[in-house]
Motif scaffolding. Sequence first.
Motif, short mmCIF file in Angstrom:
data_model
loop_
_atom_site.label_atom_id
_atom_site.label_comp_id
_atom_site.label_asym_id
_atom_site.label_seq_id
_atom_site.Cartn_x
_atom_site.Cartn_y
_atom_site.Cartn_z
N SER A 202 -6.92 20.81 7.98
CA SER A 202 -6.59 21.75 9.25
C SER A 202 -6.85 21.02 10.40
O SER A 202 -6.24 21.30 11.56
CB SER A 202 -7.11 23.26 9.09
OG SER A 202 -8.54 23.19 9.32
N ASP A 206 -4.58 20.28 13.71
CA ASP A 206 -5.15 21.05 14.83
C ASP A 206 -5.07 19.94 15.94
O ASP A 206 -4.76 20.24 17.10
CB ASP A 206 -6.26 21.66 14.81
CG ASP A 206 -6.18 22.87 14.20
OD1 ASP A 206 -7.34 23.51 14.05
OD2 ASP A 206 -5.19 23.44 13.73
N LEU A 264 -5.41 30.34 7.56
CA LEU A 264 -5.36 29.20 8.78
C LEU A 264 -4.10 29.22 9.54
O LEU A 264 -4.32 28.87 10.78
CB LEU A 264 -5.41 27.78 7.83
CG LEU A 264 -7.13 27.58 7.55
CD1 LEU A 264 -7.26 26.23 6.58
CD2 LEU A 264 -8.11 27.58 8.65
N GLU A 268 -3.48 30.33 13.54
CA GLU A 268 -3.02 29.51 14.44
C GLU A 268 -1.76 30.12 15.18
O GLU A 268 -1.59 30.04 16.42
CB GLU A 268 -2.46 28.10 13.82
CG GLU A 268 -2.35 26.92 14.62
CD GLU A 268 -3.39 26.44 15.37
OE1 GLU A 268 -4.52 26.33 14.73
OE2 GLU A 268 -3.44 26.10 16.67
N LYS A 292 -8.99 31.74 11.23
CA LYS A 292 -9.01 30.16 11.56
C LYS A 292 -10.10 29.69 10.88
O LYS A 292 -10.37 28.64 10.54
CB LYS A 292 -8.86 29.87 12.91
CG LYS A 292 -7.35 30.08 13.46
CD LYS A 292 -7.46 29.33 14.78
CE LYS A 292 -7.47 27.78 14.86
NZ LYS A 292 -7.39 27.26 15.86
N ASP B 172 3.70 23.75 8.60
CA ASP B 172 2.53 24.28 8.05
C ASP B 172 2.89 25.72 7.47
O ASP B 172 2.19 26.08 6.45
CB ASP B 172 1.60 24.36 9.02
CG ASP B 172 0.64 22.91 9.22
OD1 ASP B 172 -0.17 22.86 9.95
OD2 ASP B 172 1.15 22.03 8.31
#
Lengths: 410, 379
Positions: A202, A206, A264, A268, A292, B172
């Motif tokens: 992640s 990110d 997750l 976001e 998150k 994602d």
Amino acid sequence: MASGENRAYVLQLARRFTGSSRPFLCEKGLSVTQGAFESCTSVSARASTARWKRTDRFAGCSCKRRKFSAPEQKSMCHFPQRSSVWPFPKLCSIPWRFYHTSTALMCSCSKTVSDEKYQDPFQLGRKDLKNLYEDIKKELLVSTAELREMCEYYFDGKGKAFRPMIVVLMARACNIHHSNSREVQASQRSVAIIAEMIHTASLVHDDVIDDANSRRGKMTVNQIWGERKAVLAGDFILSAASLALARIGNTTIISVLTQVIEDLVRGEFLQLGSKENENERFAHYLEKTFKKTASLIANSCKAVSILGCPDPKVHEIAYQYGKNVGIAFQLIDDVLDFTSCADHLGKPAAADLKLGLATGPVLFACRQKEPRGRLECMHVFVSSSFGHLQGHASQERQEREEYQLLGSAA
Amino acid sequence: MWGALLRRWGRGGGRRGLSGGGPPSAAPWSQVVSEAEKIVGYPTSFMSLRCLLSDELSNIAMQVRKLVGTKHPLLDTARGFVYDSRNNLQMRGLVVLLISKAAGPSTAELSFQHNMVSGIYSSQRSLAEITELIHTAFLVHRGIVNIGELKSCDGPLKDMQFGNKMAVLSGDFLLANACTSLAQLQNTKVVELISSAIGDLVQGIYYENSRSSENCLTDDIGISTWKKQVFLSHSALLAKSCQAAMELAKHSAEMQDMAFRYGKHMSMSHKLHSDLQPFVKESSSDAMAFSLNCAPAVLHQEFLGRDAWIKQIREAQGKGNLMDYKKLQEAIKAGKGVTSAIDLCRCHGNRALAALESFPPSEARAALANIVHAVTRFS
């Protein structure tokens, strides 16, 4: 801190904001971080099963901008030794360690000291985590040299391994509680590895999303190899984590940890949106923080407790512990983004504000009494998280306005 | 300019369907597919719509509108989903459904009580959706640009960053949904198979990316390396999904192996077929651009030797670095590259058909065989 110094610092920060709307930081803003800090602790203290007690006085920051002379102390959170709700007979105290041992925070919450003997959790977990990074690299074996290099980039042993540490300590606690066993099962250790891998995947994504160029004191993956390969590397680490998860062979654990992956991503997305209503904003922020950051810790704790102990009450406790530690962790991280400097953080400071993200300190600042301060905050939100599509000319205009505003706030 | 073109090919053009190129010749292909869809009793074009209706994706759709007018590849991918009806077939999902039906009900345990609709278990339907989700996620993830390589002609930096952000997030999101659905299947072996398929897919796309780098015109790879790389990027997902579908119904290891082989060889044939399109189509107009790492070119290089091939490329490039694809096409057609690619395609097709033999005769099996015939037809 002298008010002149305040303003100069604020102006410096203001100049770094490119594209985000007017910063909320008026003169009062910095002192609000102190209030934010205190509020953060009360939020984290809402855990029903554990009461937090804190000591905190932070050392001076060596950054030239600000100088403090408070003696250095680590802050600690302890579980009460005997609590009617807390069934664990003897739980190692988990000190609350922040990213860096010194921050430039001028907070002085009054301390409470528990009679638990302080033990460094990283030392406690050291034996189990000794080969953590080697084991992770074994999962990432792939024939293409560059892909492997990218995937192993953050597993160089320099990370704090904070999440695996919590996971193995929780595993030990559950094992001792259930069967007085002082061993960590192989599957529990796998969960620690998987948690770290999911976290790293992640991070890689990110960094692409935020277009970050440094993390943990070195360049990001997308900075070195480009965004396309960085995204692939993140996907690969995730698939390797998923493979390791499948090999544990327990469908409940798979469900629990897959929830993390979904959270997750949803977190976001939550960050993309914002709420107009002030009352909803804090709830929105906490939900985003949970998804998150806290979800990973909460669900990994729950997973190891499932593996170690069949009692569902224990699973719930482990989950709540992980959840609240995670939220508190993120709250402090958000504060550090304002108060620390890049050298200490290992990544650029004020990153959240630059991205137009309203984090804890900002939300608390908006609860100020002065209408002007509140107006500033409104501006931050209404300009939305995508506020970076502004032209250069408007940025100059903004800076001019900021100067005027700050001048009049003296 | 041709560097950008190669990059585009490396991305697979952002199209749906089994590979970056066009589908087999239109009429029999769509017939094959619509008959297949009838057999599985499920409008496959609505697969994964459940997640498409989510808040997150409608949020994304709104944001992607901001990309209109920019040059971010995510726009092409999105357009491909909506407008490209010819290619808008969820091929992989369809094949998984067909092979599930062809294998029939579980013979393993009598206690295997799962609901079955049109001869397909609900877990197998879910798996077909998962396969499509993963495929789509990587189509989206392929459409990311390297910020460091952007030039002023690509437009404002902020647009590209925004497009990247959307592409990463939506990819994602799709992957996360796939993982959650996988977990709900409650079968660790299937999770293992599909996770390893994702790993293979990543490696395959990685090779695709490396091949389209600006510095080398074409890789010095032989056909066997080509096959390994294409297996990873185009076949692994389908092959392992077919195998997983068998596992879900607790079929024997032999059956799982046959399903794997069908998926693998059929998708290899499909890729070869689409690589061959520029060379077998009769068109008097300008030649279609093609990747210099397509199968006929790779075979051509193997026959001719690398130096001679590089020489031919340079001759076709002429002055001003503009590739004369027509000339290069003629050069390749003159050699043995095209014919051996056709042979290879048919060879894989035959292997796929051979794998089908172990399935009992049925409508579904016939549909699978028709698909193989459609991808090996060159007239």
